[in-house]
Design a protein around this motif. Sequence first.
Motif, PDB file in Angstrom:
ATOM      1  N   TYR A   1       7.101  -9.266  -5.181  1.00  0.00           N
ATOM      2  CA  TYR A   1       7.076  -8.782  -6.322  1.00  0.00           C
ATOM      3  C   TYR A   1       6.336  -8.418  -7.483  1.00  0.00           C
ATOM      4  CZ  TYR A   1      10.922  -7.005  -9.451  1.00  0.00           C
ATOM      5  OH  TYR A   1      11.748  -6.681 -10.526  1.00  0.00           O
ATOM      6  N   LEU A   2       5.439  -9.826  -8.020  1.00  0.00           N
ATOM      7  CA  LEU A   2       4.664  -9.527  -9.340  1.00  0.00           C
ATOM      8  C   LEU A   2       3.804  -8.882  -8.578  1.00  0.00           C
ATOM      9  CD1 LEU A   2       4.461 -13.168  -9.794  1.00  0.00           C
ATOM     10  CD2 LEU A   2       5.324 -11.144 -11.272  1.00  0.00           C
ATOM     11  N   ASP A   3       3.452  -8.650  -7.325  1.00  0.00           N
ATOM     12  CA  ASP A   3       1.868  -7.722  -6.784  1.00  0.00           C
ATOM     13  C   ASP A   3       2.244  -6.869  -7.320  1.00  0.00           C
ATOM     14  OD1 ASP A   3       0.874 -10.563  -6.506  1.00  0.00           O
ATOM     15  OD2 ASP A   3       0.500  -9.969  -4.336  1.00  0.00           O
TER      16      ASP A   3
ATOM     17  N   ALA B   1       0.729  -1.333   0.236  1.00  0.00           N
ATOM     18  CA  ALA B   1      -0.331  -0.102   0.471  1.00  0.00           C
ATOM     19  C   ALA B   1       0.839   0.946   0.320  1.00  0.00           C
ATOM     20  CB  ALA B   1      -1.278  -0.134   1.006  1.00  0.00           C
ATOM     21  N   ALA B   2       2.151   1.151   0.606  1.00  0.00           N
ATOM     22  CA  ALA B   2       3.049   2.326   0.358  1.00  0.00           C
ATOM     23  C   ALA B   2       3.834   2.566  -0.982  1.00  0.00           C
ATOM     24  CB  ALA B   2       3.844   1.925   1.219  1.00  0.00           C
TER      25      ALA B   2
ATOM     26  N   LEU C   1      12.722  -4.463  -3.196  1.00  0.00           N
ATOM     27  CA  LEU C   1      10.808  -3.687  -3.333  1.00  0.00           C
ATOM     28  C   LEU C   1      11.044  -1.798  -4.232  1.00  0.00           C
ATOM     29  CD1 LEU C   1       7.858  -5.369  -1.251  1.00  0.00           C
ATOM     30  CD2 LEU C   1       8.910  -6.080  -3.808  1.00  0.00           C
ATOM     31  N   ALA C   2      11.747  -1.406  -3.017  1.00  0.00           N
ATOM     32  CA  ALA C   2      12.414  -0.144  -3.755  1.00  0.00           C
ATOM     33  C   ALA C   2      13.233   0.067  -4.427  1.00  0.00           C
ATOM     34  CB  ALA C   2      13.474   0.227  -1.542  1.00  0.00           C
TER      35      ALA C   2
ATOM     36  N   GLN D   1       2.511  -4.872 -10.601  1.00  0.00           N
ATOM     37  CA  GLN D   1       1.192  -4.545 -11.223  1.00  0.00           C
ATOM     38  C   GLN D   1       0.876  -3.848 -10.029  1.00  0.00           C
ATOM     39  OE1 GLN D   1      -0.095  -6.599 -13.220  1.00  0.00           O
ATOM     40  NE2 GLN D   1      -1.474  -7.883 -12.350  1.00  0.00           N
ATOM     41  N   LEU D   2       1.190  -3.134  -9.125  1.00  0.00           N
ATOM     42  CA  LEU D   2       0.493  -2.119  -8.064  1.00  0.00           C
ATOM     43  C   LEU D   2       1.315  -1.330  -9.379  1.00  0.00           C
ATOM     44  CD1 LEU D   2      -1.231  -1.262  -6.356  1.00  0.00           C
ATOM     45  CD2 LEU D   2       1.008  -0.709  -4.383  1.00  0.00           C
TER      46      LEU D   2
END
Length: 316
Positions: free
Chosen positions: A161-163, A41-42, A77-78, A166-167
């Motif tokens: 990672y995929l999510d 969400a961030a 993710l960063a 996608q986001l």
Amino acid sequence: MYVRTVAAAAAVLGITLSALAGPASATPPPLRTGGPKAGPAAAPHAGPKAPPLAGLLGLPVVYAHRGASAYAPENTLASIDLAAQLGMDWVENDVQRTKDGVLVVIHDDTLKRTTDVQKVFPKRSPWRVKDFTAAEIARLDAGSWFRPEFAGARIPTLREYLDRVQLNQGRLLLEVKKPELYPGIEREILDLLDSRGWLDARHVASRLVVQSFSADSVALVHRMRPDVVTAFLGAPPEEDLERYAAFSDRINPWFREINAEWVARVHALRGPHGKAMEVDTWIVDDPDTTQRVVEMGVDGIISNRPDLVRRTVYGY
């Protein structure tokens, strides 16, 4: 000369580019994720994307290698969040498997270089990914090695990672890393991609490429999912290229191993989907090399500094 010409043409096609992308800078904007431990969400909204100039002018696509890995710890993710903030459509990653069968995103087959594994598990040398459970890997700091402000970043699971990609409304160049260490990993990757919505018609058509240095792995992915775009990592001799065209849509070599004649030879072949084979080269991180590979006629450039490459090619 070619890069300067197409950059000028880009300016003619759309003088609003600077308004869309903001001022060019060698230093990327600060990462806005609420810290390296922040959840999906961030994640920031995707930054300004490149307009469809590649299709109009024949310019190469730019891929963020392990995310924006010159500016944030690779494959985290960063790193992919920052790639999105920089306006990059495509990110590249590496997938391996834990001892208990969880797919994770990391380049090396050991945890030593990019985590504090030697401190957390000092007696587990040589610290191979496949010898640790997902829960153990989740304890590791995958950011401090890069810079202190990334302390606490984690090795993401492929699902996470995929999510996040996608986001961020991104596209994915996924590498099956050292599949010889992980029998059956191709099927597991495809199953996870399917479960997360990455094998529908829209993703398969334009948002996903699966690649590997293993020709056997690429061929296996093609057999299991003939609709998925595949790529072989390497620079086979010209006399062998036709063999790869049976199962690979692209040949993705290191830039030092190719020239314009080799690229033209790849383009002369048709891959398993009946289209001309493409060439995406790596790892290109400076303007001079960018200009050189564009003049070779490559279709894509994989870079740790994708903003610099984009600025060289697109002029912003």
